[in-house]
Design an enzyme around this catalytic site. Structure first.
Site, PDB file in Angstrom:
ATOM      1  N   HIS A 276     -33.019   3.746  -7.781  1.00 24.83           N
ATOM      2  CA  HIS A 276     -32.892   2.934  -6.564  1.00 24.83           C
ATOM      3  C   HIS A 276     -33.963   2.568  -6.277  1.00 24.83           C
ATOM      4  O   HIS A 276     -35.469   3.472  -5.818  1.00 24.83           O
ATOM      5  CB  HIS A 276     -31.860   3.637  -5.881  1.00 24.83           C
TER       6      HIS A 276
ATOM      7  N   HIS B 179     -24.816   5.547  -2.605  1.00 24.62           N
ATOM      8  CA  HIS B 179     -25.959   5.384  -2.127  1.00 24.62           C
ATOM      9  C   HIS B 179     -26.127   4.716  -0.473  1.00 24.62           C
ATOM     10  O   HIS B 179     -25.869   3.441  -0.093  1.00 24.62           O
ATOM     11  CB  HIS B 179     -26.870   5.844  -2.583  1.00 24.62           C
TER      12      HIS B 179
ATOM     13  N   ASP C 231     -39.335   6.782  -2.014  1.00 25.54           N
ATOM     14  CA  ASP C 231     -40.026   7.935  -2.712  1.00 25.54           C
ATOM     15  C   ASP C 231     -39.597   8.215  -4.107  1.00 25.54           C
ATOM     16  O   ASP C 231     -39.842   8.889  -4.674  1.00 25.54           O
ATOM     17  CB  ASP C 231     -39.256   9.554  -1.787  1.00 25.54           C
ATOM     18  N   HIS C 232     -39.169   7.154  -4.245  1.00 24.40           N
ATOM     19  CA  HIS C 232     -38.006   6.705  -5.851  1.00 24.40           C
ATOM     20  C   HIS C 232     -39.396   5.644  -5.959  1.00 24.40           C
ATOM     21  O   HIS C 232     -39.113   5.717  -8.222  1.00 24.40           O
ATOM     22  CB  HIS C 232     -37.058   6.753  -6.134  1.00 24.40           C
TER      23      HIS C 232
ATOM     24  N   HIS D 136     -32.650  17.769  -6.532  1.00 25.29           N
ATOM     25  CA  HIS D 136     -32.911  16.486  -5.332  1.00 25.29           C
ATOM     26  C   HIS D 136     -32.119  17.898  -4.857  1.00 25.29           C
ATOM     27  O   HIS D 136     -31.561  17.473  -3.557  1.00 25.29           O
ATOM     28  CB  HIS D 136     -32.474  15.620  -5.117  1.00 25.29           C
TER      29      HIS D 136
ATOM     30  N   HIS E 161     -35.348   3.210  -2.649  1.00 24.26           N
ATOM     31  CA  HIS E 161     -36.037   4.110  -1.283  1.00 24.26           C
ATOM     32  C   HIS E 161     -37.133   4.463  -1.727  1.00 24.26           C
ATOM     33  O   HIS E 161     -38.134   4.363  -3.462  1.00 24.26           O
ATOM     34  CB  HIS E 161     -35.147   5.085  -0.891  1.00 24.26           C
TER      35      HIS E 161
END
Length: 304
Positions: A9, A129, A13-14, A260, A11
């Site tokens: 996805h 999410h 941090d990814h 996670h 976001h």
């Protein structure tokens, strides 16, 4: 040696590390090495983020790459959080972007076919999410069984190319006129292994996830907060160990790996990480559950 990258996805941090990773791979490449393009798979909008980040930072990776974007559905996140990125990079801007494809949901399988060859297939499925998220299923194709050499000898099949043809499932004809079928000289095929990785989510969207993950040899699922924090986890679009375990049990997964974890479960936090394992194992009737660690290697043995 990385040739495929999968993004769950959008976001930060990814995805913030992705431009740097491409530059690092480019610098590590030997000048005389064979150029293998990198295929990147992720949600719609990823191609625009990546090429603009590289353009604005004056970075020019020497490795060719393509971005294959999955078009999400609006039920993958809260209504107010959904963003339609289908209009990004049109016209002249699109011509400057890296090559790639746009992949739509296949209604029949409730999934996205990302790649398939003689050895394996990779599909994506939808997750819920705070922004659209995806899970991935990597499944090996069945491998041919072993040749029954004693039968080959009895039939008079000489060692060499004919063995290879039979191993590939092709019938051969001997000089005597005898035709040998693969089923006569091969043991049963060896089933392939299946690996499932779920991105950040509070659960799957649609029936595709459970069907695709059925009988997974290894299933990786997030467990951000403990079962006592289930309401908070759901509000933040995340899962608990109990939820992960129930999904794994529904899929009849052979092994569950949790990942996670909230910072509160770190060594300097105020909660024990082992609590998450116990909650998942309880929900799975005592089946052993693994807690993921950085750089962990997990062996998935071949099936008999």
């Amino acid at each position: 040696k990385i040739t495929k990258i999968f993004i769950t996805h959008l976001h930060g941090d990814h995805i913030f590390g992705l431009p740097g990773l491409l530059c690092t791979l480019s610098l590590q490449r030997s000048p005389d090495a064979r150029v293998v393009p990198i295929d990147i798979y992720g949600p719609l909008g990823l191609r625009s983020f990546l090429w603009r980040s590289l353009e604005l930072s004056h970075s020019q990776p020497l490795l060719p790459y393509a971005v294959h974007e999955l078009v999400p559905t609006q039920d993958q996140c809260p209504a107010g959080e959904f963003r339609d990125f289908s209009g990004l990079d049109q016209g002249e801007a699109l011509a400057q972007a890296p090559p790639g494809t746009v992949l739509h949901l296949d209604a029949e399988t409730d999934s996205y076919l990302l790649l398939e060859d003689e050895e394996l297939s990779v599909r994506a499925f939808r997750l819920f999410h705070r922004v659209p998220s995806f899970g991935f299923v990597l499944e090996e194709k069945p491998q041919p069984g072993k040749l029954k050499v004693h039968i080959l000898q009895e039939l008079g099949v000489p060692p060499g190319p004919l063995y290879g043809e039979l191993k590939r499932g092709r019938a051969v004809e001997l000089s005597s006129g005898v035709r040998v079928q693969p089923r006569d000289v091969l043991s049963p095929p060896v089933p392939g292994r299946k690996l499932c990785v779920l991105g950040d989510c509070s659960g799957p969207v649609g029936p595709g996830a459970r069907r695709l993950c059925g009988h997974a040899d290894l299933l990786v699922h997030e467990a951000t907060l403990g079962d006592s924090q289930q309401d908070t986890a759901r509000q933040r679009g995340h899962s608990t160990p109990g939820q992960a375990a129930r999904f794994a049990a529904d899929c009849r997964a052979r092994r569950l790996v949790l990942t996670h974890f909230s910072q509160r479960y770190r060594p300097d936090g105020h909660a024990e990480l082992s609590t998450l394992r116990r909650e998942a194992e309880t929900a799975m009737g005592g089946q052993e559950v693994t807690l993921a660690e950085d750089f962990m290697t997990i062996e998935v043995p071949m099936k008999n």
